[in-house]
Design a protein around this motif. Structure first.
Motif, PDB file in Angstrom:
ATOM      1  N   UNK A  49       0.793  -1.230   0.000  1.00 32.95           N
ATOM      2  CA  UNK A  49       0.000   0.000   0.000  1.00 32.95           C
ATOM      3  C   UNK A  49       0.829   1.286   0.000  1.00 32.95           C
ATOM      4  N   UNK A  50       1.891   1.292   0.760  1.00 36.59           N
ATOM      5  CA  UNK A  50       2.631   2.543   0.966  1.00 36.59           C
ATOM      6  C   UNK A  50       3.337   3.008  -0.303  1.00 36.59           C
ATOM      7  N   UNK A  98     -10.755   1.205   7.567  1.00 36.91           N
ATOM      8  CA  UNK A  98     -11.623   1.521   6.440  1.00 36.91           C
ATOM      9  C   UNK A  98     -10.921   2.471   5.480  1.00 36.91           C
ATOM     10  N   UNK A  99     -10.211   3.463   6.031  1.00 38.31           N
ATOM     11  CA  UNK A  99      -9.486   4.409   5.198  1.00 38.31           C
ATOM     12  C   UNK A  99      -8.020   3.990   5.064  1.00 38.31           C
ATOM     13  N   UNK A 100      -7.316   4.621   4.132  1.00 42.28           N
ATOM     14  CA  UNK A 100      -5.922   4.267   3.890  1.00 42.28           C
ATOM     15  C   UNK A 100      -4.987   4.724   5.010  1.00 42.28           C
ATOM     16  N   UNK A 101      -4.963   6.027   5.320  1.00 39.53           N
ATOM     17  CA  UNK A 101      -4.045   6.558   6.312  1.00 39.53           C
ATOM     18  C   UNK A 101      -2.691   6.890   5.718  1.00 39.53           C
ATOM     19  N   UNK A 109      -0.335  -0.135  11.935  1.00 35.70           N
ATOM     20  CA  UNK A 109      -1.503  -1.026  11.867  1.00 35.70           C
ATOM     21  C   UNK A 109      -1.085  -2.427  11.453  1.00 35.70           C
ATOM     22  N   UNK A 110      -0.292  -2.538  10.401  1.00 34.69           N
ATOM     23  CA  UNK A 110       0.107  -3.855   9.919  1.00 34.69           C
ATOM     24  C   UNK A 110       1.040  -4.567  10.901  1.00 34.69           C
TER      25      UNK A 110
END
Length: 555
Positions: A49-50, A98-101, A109-110
């Motif tokens: 994601x990042x 729910x959102x990316x951040x 989070x991960x």
């Protein structure tokens, strides 16, 4: 207790150290199946994601989704252990959010979510995943496991299974259940609503890069909608509820089973699925769009002879509505594909959109694909491609009325009625010569040398070709002359009951080629062998000369 607190503080520090290295993590889609010992898995997700926000310092994470689903199920847990519910009740595909951040939030989070779970399982003496300090176990430069998955899509058969289902709840006050999936965004109420008769394909709004009010891309939309519904039905103890793991849709073996099951369903339905309850027209009269500045009966007059399009017949020979309506179901082809092309239509003109032989979405291109069917390919494989543009083939479709009234000015009802009348006049079986006019055998002896003359079962071949044509409405329409089927072999001869022999154009064996025409021996063998290969005929084999030519005996 004190030792436990020290361990927790140490773990937190290590988690932060690992987190600052940064990586792109995103479980955007479920694509896989639990094939425990295989290196090729459809449940492989590369979490990254990042990368959309900053350069990665470590490789993307290798994540096996179904392996985790299985482990959670053994513990009595479900998707909510990792995925949260959105306001609309659908499951978010994003891990623990729910959102990316921002990148720092995502790392925390991960790492907190994954590593803490692994640590807890290890403390319980269970087999688990990587823990603190084992970064390269997740962040692999060259993963041994590779992704291999079947593409999933909502084709006509799968669509029918859904809208015909008695398990999916009907729309309020209706006998249909289309609103369970189809929706529009109402700006006034800022809510998703269902409008009967205005259903669109999902990909119309949910594109790879959604714009405007659309928040989810294609993958997110399908997975959130489908899996949430399937899980709700499973929780309600429904007898059938669809796949809830990656394998159900994307496993290669499972995809093959679905295809076989679809074939059984289609056979059970008599080869034809019921039409979608969307009140689509049976017939459509395709006319050229009126050029700007023209009015009344002069609009687009003489620009194009109208085409009567059998919409009902085409529904059952395409995978889905999107096969033709690739952008939207609410506009006609000519609204985007104008006579000169427009930005909305990708600057593809109406003529190009309908006649591009290399596009599966065009009429000519789609028909060319159908010609590759073994029943058709024997003739069409060797036919010159220019035949697609011949006057004879054009009038099969462009057969609209020629008169003072311009069909482009008629209303929709009148156009549909006119189109239906034109379609009813099309042939329902191939036109052919009387059997007595077709020679039963043709003896080929021009090259007789080491072998005896070849006795060609001419009539049998012709009747077999005609039999194949009868099963295809498309072929019936285009084989509208008694001599059409003859053109496959007698390809450059005038249409006649008694066409000239092959030797009249192809020179004898002593000459290799004239003006691009092969010599007689090459012409015979190329024509016959190519036809047999295209029709997937195993006998006679191309190397079995004696099947066609009986060898002469010595002396």
């Amino acid at each position: 207790m004190a030792n436990g607190k020290k361990l927790l503080r140490l773990s937190s520090l290590l988690i932060i150290l690992v987190g600052v290295l940064g990586f792109h993590l995103e479980a955007m889609s479920m694509v896989g199946t639990p094939q425990d010992e295989s290196n090729e898995r459809p449940d492989l997700i590369m979490i990254d994601t990042i990368a959309a926000q900053q350069k990665l310092e470590l490789p993307a994470v290798v994540f096996l989704h179904d392996a985790h689903t299985k482990a959670l199920a053994e513990q009595g847990k479900d998707c909510t252990a990792c995925h949260q519910k959105k306001k609309d009740g659908k499951t978010s595909l994003k891990f623990m959010r729910v959102e990316n951040g921002n990148p720092d939030q995502l790392k925390e989070i991960y790492h907190n979510g994954c590593i803490s779970c692994h640590t807890k399982e290890a403390a319980a003496g269970k087999k688990t995943g990587p823990q603190v300090g084992e970064c390269r176990s997740c962040h692999q430069v060259d993963p041994e496991v590779k992704a291999e998955h079947a593409a999933a899509r909502m084709d006509n058969t799968l669509h029918f299974r859904h809208w015909d289902s008695k398990i999916i709840k009907n729309d309020k006050g209706q006998d249909t259940n289309c609103g369970s999936c189809h929706h529009e965004y109402d700006k006034a109420t800022q809510k998703l609503v269902y409008v009967k008769g205005q259903e669109e394909g999902c990909v119309t709004c949910h594109t790879a890069k959604p714009e405007g009010d659309v928040k989810t891309n294609t993958s997110e939309a399908f997975h959130e909608q489908c899996i949430t519904c399937h899980k709700d039905l499973a929780a309600a103890k429904a007898q059938k509820y669809g796949p809830v793991q990656c394998a159900g849709c994307h496993g290669l073996a499972e995809a093959a089973d679905i295809k076989a099951d679809d074939a059984k369903l289609l056979k059970k339905m008599g080869g034809t699925l019921p039409r979608l309850p969307r009140k689509q027209p049976d017939a459509v009269l395709l006319t050229a769009p009126a050029p700007k500045g023209t009015v009344g009966n002069e609009a687009a007059k003489g620009e194009m002879i109208p085409v009567a399009f059998n919409h009902k017949a085409h529904e059952n020979v395409t995978d889905s509505c999107a096969s033709c309506h690739h952008k939207t179901l609410k506009k006609s082809c000519s609204e985007c594909h104008t006579d000169r092309g427009s930005k909305e239509g990708g600057f593809v003109s109406l003529d190009q959109a309908m006649h591009n032989p290399d596009s599966a979405r065009s009429c000519v291109g789609c028909h060319a694909i159908k010609q590759k069917d073994p029943n058709c390919a024997g003739c069409h494989e060797l036919m010159p491609k220019a035949a697609l543009k011949s006057k004879e083939s054009c009038v099969v479709c462009h057969n609209g009325p020629k008169g003072d009234t311009n069909p482009a000015t008629l209303d929709a009802s009148a156009k549909a009625e006119l189109a239906a009348d034109l379609i009813s006049e099309r042939p329902t079986s191939p036109t052919m010569l009387d059997t007595a006019d077709i020679p039963e055998f043709v003896t080929i002896n021009a090259l007789e040398n080491e072998y005896k003359a070849s006795k060609l079962p001419h009539r049998k071949i012709i009747l077999t070709l005609v039999k194949n044509i009868k099963s295809s409405p498309l072929a019936n329409s285009f084989h509208n002359s008694p001599l059409t089927v003859c053109a496959s072999c007698h390809h450059n001869s005038p249409a006649s009951k008694t066409p000239p022999s092959c030797a009249s154009c192809h020179a004898n064996a002593s000459v290799k080629e004239i003006d691009g025409r092969p010599a007689l021996k090459a012409a015979y063998h190329g024509q016959c062998m190519t036809c047999h290969k295209s029709m997937k005929l195993t006998k006679p084999a191309s190397t079995d000369c004696s099947s066609c030519h009986e060898p002469k005996k010595n002396g």
